[in-house]
Design a protein around this motif. Structure first.
Motif, short mmCIF file in Angstrom:
data_model
loop_
_atom_site.label_atom_id
_atom_site.label_comp_id
_atom_site.label_asym_id
_atom_site.label_seq_id
_atom_site.Cartn_x
_atom_site.Cartn_y
_atom_site.Cartn_z
N LEU A 149 0.81 -1.21 0.00
CA LEU A 149 0.00 0.00 0.00
C LEU A 149 0.85 1.28 0.00
CD1 LEU A 149 -2.89 -1.02 2.42
CD2 LEU A 149 -3.20 -0.08 0.13
N THR A 150 2.09 1.19 0.46
CA THR A 150 2.92 2.40 0.54
C THR A 150 3.56 2.75 -0.80
OG1 THR A 150 4.82 1.11 1.29
CG2 THR A 150 3.38 2.07 2.98
N GLU A 210 2.88 0.67 -3.84
CA GLU A 210 2.09 0.04 -4.91
C GLU A 210 2.92 -0.89 -5.79
OE1 GLU A 210 -0.27 3.01 -6.95
OE2 GLU A 210 -1.74 2.92 -5.32
N LYS A 247 -9.42 4.15 -4.91
CA LYS A 247 -8.26 4.84 -4.35
C LYS A 247 -8.57 5.31 -2.93
CE LYS A 247 -4.85 8.43 -5.43
NZ LYS A 247 -4.73 8.91 -4.04
N GLU A 248 -9.81 5.71 -2.73
CA GLU A 248 -10.22 6.17 -1.39
C GLU A 248 -10.01 5.07 -0.35
OE1 GLU A 248 -14.27 7.77 0.88
OE2 GLU A 248 -14.37 6.82 -1.09
N GLN A 249 -10.42 3.86 -0.69
CA GLN A 249 -10.24 2.74 0.23
C GLN A 249 -8.76 2.47 0.47
OE1 GLN A 249 -12.42 -0.36 -1.78
NE2 GLN A 249 -14.33 0.09 -0.69
N ALA A 250 -7.97 2.47 -0.61
CA ALA A 250 -6.53 2.20 -0.49
C ALA A 250 -5.85 3.25 0.38
CB ALA A 250 -5.89 2.16 -1.88
N ASP A 251 -6.17 4.53 0.17
CA ASP A 251 -5.56 5.60 0.96
C ASP A 251 -5.95 5.49 2.43
OD1 ASP A 251 -4.40 6.57 -1.33
OD2 ASP A 251 -5.88 8.18 -1.64
N PHE A 252 -7.21 5.17 2.67
CA PHE A 252 -7.68 5.06 4.06
C PHE A 252 -6.96 3.92 4.78
CE2 PHE A 252 -10.63 3.44 7.28
CZ PHE A 252 -10.90 4.61 7.99
N CYS A 263 -4.04 2.60 4.03
CA CYS A 263 -2.63 2.97 4.19
C CYS A 263 -2.46 3.87 5.39
CB CYS A 263 -2.14 3.65 2.91
SG CYS A 263 -0.36 3.99 2.92
N LYS A 264 -3.38 4.80 5.55
CA LYS A 264 -3.33 5.72 6.69
C LYS A 264 -3.44 4.98 8.02
CE LYS A 264 -5.72 9.79 8.49
NZ LYS A 264 -6.88 10.73 8.29
#
Length: 569
Positions: free
Chosen positions: A328-329, A331, A523-528, A530-531
């Protein structure tokens, strides 16, 4: 010498009992009772041995009419022929006695020859009916056999064409496991217990009951079975069933067929009710289903799947697809999951969600899993020979596989045959496998860990023993349940779900586990994720499952990162 048949004489006058006894004692064994209460006690204590009753209607304590009334409530007593003997020769008395179930009425003075002849005829008819009854009765449970049920149900429906009737089939969930775990004697006792419950309940509804096959029962009742009635019927039966002394949860599944066309043969009606019962087996939240044609169509389709599964395996019609996993960091590809796809020769491409549960139910899943393990190892060996990065691929290990005592040996032999390191093949197990048989799973996982395999816990968060499981199972990676991903949508993530997700990921980090999220679609799910500190992800946002050739091209044209996953021993 053939023993004499027993006759019960019920009269409060001793002289009358002696006269009747003198007429009959050369031919029958005589038992006497001086009132109705004593007579019923004798019928209960001499269960099945009394061939006829001579009954005075006028007695103190309990009169003969009340005796007839009580006998009519018990199917066995109701079948015993009763001759009412009376000094009252009024027609009204005779009609009343016959209406209440007496087979004959004789008034004084008695003619011994006529009395003996009438008694003999009634006993002969009674014994003939008993023989027929024994043929019609299931030898284990005492209720109707399948053929007897078909016959009686056909007669009842034909005689009551305007009355609404309902046919209910009953199936015992996991009955085979009862026999396997506790023995066939206990299984027989359970069948007898259930038959008694269903017989009582069907009689209360003025219906009939039968044992249709080994653990299937059939009930016909003159009533429309709406949801309220079915709930009451099922709840009452299940409550009584819970009293059976067995260290295992036993539940019944019911199939309901509402009879609308009397021209449909009863055996076909029964088949349809059984199809409805079969449709809810394995569904813990449902205990009954009404038959409709969609059930038949679905079960026909399931049978088509079952009919082709073995030949498809032999002809390599099952294919291994690979879905990449990404860091996730950055890709980069870090591995893949092996997924099975099947093009059925008649039904075409099938969704795994349709055939995998069916294979688990039939036990075929163990053969399919081994097939996938073999093909996945062939793919990994091919990549090694071509000099491609040694990425890690995860394969599914189903709940059924866990019950194989030699499972670690089977997987290890496959890996050795393809000259692989165990760490290249990740093994995914489900949380439900732990909740079903924690001891067996822990033992198997420990053996696999000793060999060097890495263990992923799939669908984490779906069960009820998650925290306890993490303390007992030496797993390496958590795979989050896809339903968490469904909740991560713009403005839709509820605070409590956010907190649960954050807690699981933090907990995994704390106990040195890696976390994979599957089903990532945006992308929203992936970013969330990762956070929150989630390590890896797979899903349609990155790539769909793809054939091996396509995945191999992706490997050749992508940045690869081989993750360092410290074994969590």
């Amino acid at each position: 010498m053939k023993p004499k048949l027993k006759i019960l004489i019920v009269d409060n006058q001793k002289i009358n009992r002696k006269i009747l006894s003198r007429f009959l004692s050369d031919f029958y064994e005589i038992i006497e009772a001086e009132n109705g209460r004593s007579a019923l006690a004798t019928l209960r204590s001499q269960k099945g041995t009394i061939s006829a009753v001579l009954l005075d209607p006028i007695m103190p304590i309990m009169n003969g009419y009340d005796v007839l009334k009580e006998m009519s409530k018990n199917p066995e007593m109701a079948a015993i022929p009763v001759i009412v003997i009376s000094q009252d020769n009024k027609e009204d008395s005779e009609i009343k006695a016959l209406q209440m179930g007496a087979r004959d009425f004789i008034s004084t003075p008695y003619n011994p020859k006529i009395l003996r002849r009438r008694l003999s005829n009634l006993i002969e008819l009674y014994q003939s009916n008993l023989c027929i009854g024994h043929i019609e009765r299931d030898t284990l449970t005492g209720i109707y056999t399948k053929d007897a049920f078909y016959r009686h149900a056909t007669e009842i429906l034909g005689s009551n064409p305007t009355t609404p009737f309902t046919l209910v089939a009953t199936d015992i969930e996991r009955f085979k496991l009862v026999n396997d775990s506790f023995g066939s004697a206990t299984g027989d006792e359970l069948l007898q217990y259930i038959a008694k419950i269903l017989q009582h309940d069907s009689l209360q509804l003025h219906g009939i009951c039968a044992r249709h096959s080994e653990d299937h029962f059939m009930i016909l009742v003159p009533k429309c079975a709406d949801d309220e009635n079915m709930h009451s019927f099922i709840d009452a039966a299940q409550k009584e069933l819970n009293q059976f002394p067995l260290n295992m949860k036993i539940s019944l599944k019911f199939g309901v067929y509402l009879i609308k066309n009397l021209q449909t043969p009863v055996p076909i009606m029964c088949d349809r009710a059984l199809l409805a019962a079969e449709s809810v087996k394995g569904h813990y939240e449902k205990s009954y289903a009404y038959y409709d044609d969609s059930i038949r169509q679905r079960l026909v389709r399931e049978q088509q799947i079952i009919d082709e599964m073995k030949s498809s395996l032999e002809k390599n019609r099952f294919q291994v697809f690979l879905q990449p996993k990404y860091d996730l960091t950055n890709e980069k590809i870090v591995g893949a999951e092996a997924l099975v796809r099947w093009t059925h020769p008649k039904l075409g491409a099938l969704n795994p969600g349709e055939f995998i549960p069916l294979f688990e139910h039939t036990g075929f899943i163990t053969e399919l899993d081994e097939y996938v393990w073999n093909h996945t190892c062939e793919i990994l060996e091919s990549w090694n020979q071509k000099g491609l990065p040694h990425i890690q691929v995860s394969v599914n290990v189903s709940r059924k596989d866990i019950y194989q005592e030699n499972l670690p040996e089977i997987i290890w032999n496959i890996v050795k045959r393809h000259e692989l390191q165990p760490s290249q093949l990740h093994l995914e197990i489900t949380e439900t496998a732990y909740t079903e048989n924690a001891g067996q799973l822990i033992s198997v996982v420990n053996e696999l860990k000793k060999i060097g395999f890495l263990i992923e816990m799939d669908d984490f968060g779906t069960g009820y023993s998650s925290l306890n499981m993490l303390s007992e199972l030496p797993i390496d990676i958590l795979k989050l349940d896809m339903r968490f991903m469904n909740s991560i949508k713009k403005g839709a993530l509820q605070k409590n779900k956010h907190n649960i997700l954050e807690f699981i990921i933090s907990l995994a980090k704390w106990i040195n586990l890696q976390v994979v999220a599957e089903g990532v679609e945006s992308k929203e799910q992936a970013d969330f994720l990762c956070k929150l500190g989630c390590n890896y992800a797979q899903g349609y946002y990155y790539a769909k499952p793809m054939p091996v050739d396509e995945f191999t091209k992706l490997l050749n044209n992508s940045d690869i990162e081989i993750p360092s996953i410290p074994p969590n021993c």
